[in-house]
Design a protein around this motif. Sequence first.
Motif, PDB file in Angstrom:
ATOM      1  N   ILE A  43      -0.901   9.631  10.399  1.00 44.64           N
ATOM      2  CA  ILE A  43      -0.652   8.414  11.178  1.00 44.64           C
ATOM      3  C   ILE A  43       0.366   8.693  12.273  1.00 44.64           C
ATOM      4  N   GLU A  50      -1.081  11.425   4.590  1.00 40.71           N
ATOM      5  CA  GLU A  50      -1.570  10.277   5.357  1.00 40.71           C
ATOM      6  C   GLU A  50      -0.517   9.801   6.349  1.00 40.71           C
ATOM      7  N   ARG A  51       0.737   9.772   5.924  1.00 40.68           N
ATOM      8  CA  ARG A  51       1.817   9.358   6.828  1.00 40.68           C
ATOM      9  C   ARG A  51       1.926  10.306   8.008  1.00 40.68           C
ATOM     10  N   LYS A  82      -4.196  -0.633  14.099  1.00 43.11           N
ATOM     11  CA  LYS A  82      -5.350  -0.029  13.432  1.00 43.11           C
ATOM     12  C   LYS A  82      -5.148   0.028  11.923  1.00 43.11           C
ATOM     13  N   TYR A  83      -3.936   0.401  11.487  1.00 45.49           N
ATOM     14  CA  TYR A  83      -3.649   0.545  10.064  1.00 45.49           C
ATOM     15  C   TYR A  83      -2.953  -0.676   9.468  1.00 45.49           C
ATOM     16  N   ASN A  84      -2.785  -1.719  10.268  1.00 43.86           N
ATOM     17  CA  ASN A  84      -2.132  -2.948   9.843  1.00 43.86           C
ATOM     18  C   ASN A  84      -0.715  -2.677   9.312  1.00 43.86           C
ATOM     19  N   THR A 115      -1.753   2.187  17.146  1.00 47.79           N
ATOM     20  CA  THR A 115      -1.920   2.797  15.829  1.00 47.79           C
ATOM     21  C   THR A 115      -1.489   1.837  14.727  1.00 47.79           C
ATOM     22  N   SER A 116      -0.400   1.118  14.943  1.00 49.84           N
ATOM     23  CA  SER A 116       0.073   0.178  13.924  1.00 49.84           C
ATOM     24  C   SER A 116      -0.934  -0.944  13.700  1.00 49.84           C
ATOM     25  N   GLU A 168      -1.307  10.585  15.044  1.00 47.58           N
ATOM     26  CA  GLU A 168      -2.152   9.680  15.829  1.00 47.58           C
ATOM     27  C   GLU A 168      -1.308   8.803  16.742  1.00 47.58           C
ATOM     28  N   PHE A 198       0.984   5.223   1.018  1.00 49.96           N
ATOM     29  CA  PHE A 198       0.357   6.290   1.773  1.00 49.96           C
ATOM     30  C   PHE A 198       0.932   7.614   1.289  1.00 49.96           C
ATOM     31  N   ARG A 215       0.850  -1.178   0.000  1.00 48.51           N
ATOM     32  CA  ARG A 215       0.000   0.000   0.000  1.00 48.51           C
ATOM     33  C   ARG A 215       0.881   1.221   0.000  1.00 48.51           C
TER      34      ARG A 215
END
Length: 60
Positions: A16, A12-13, A31-33, A28-29, A19, A8, A6
């Motif tokens: 993240i 977006e990075r 949540k976003y896999n 957080t990791s 967050e 980002f 994917r």
Amino acid sequence: MSRVNRKFSPEERLSILQEAERKETVETSRKYNLSPSLITKWKERYLTKGAADLKYRVSC
């Protein structure tokens, strides 16, 4: 289990990373896999060179 690469955007990075600062990196990791080490790598790049270095990297 297949891996999907994917991409980002820099925005977006950064989102993240922000967050991960508010919450825990591990949470957080999950949540976003993403792996926690990837978030840590992004954070190190951001702290050393700023948001401009969060853009895509092209392998040669």
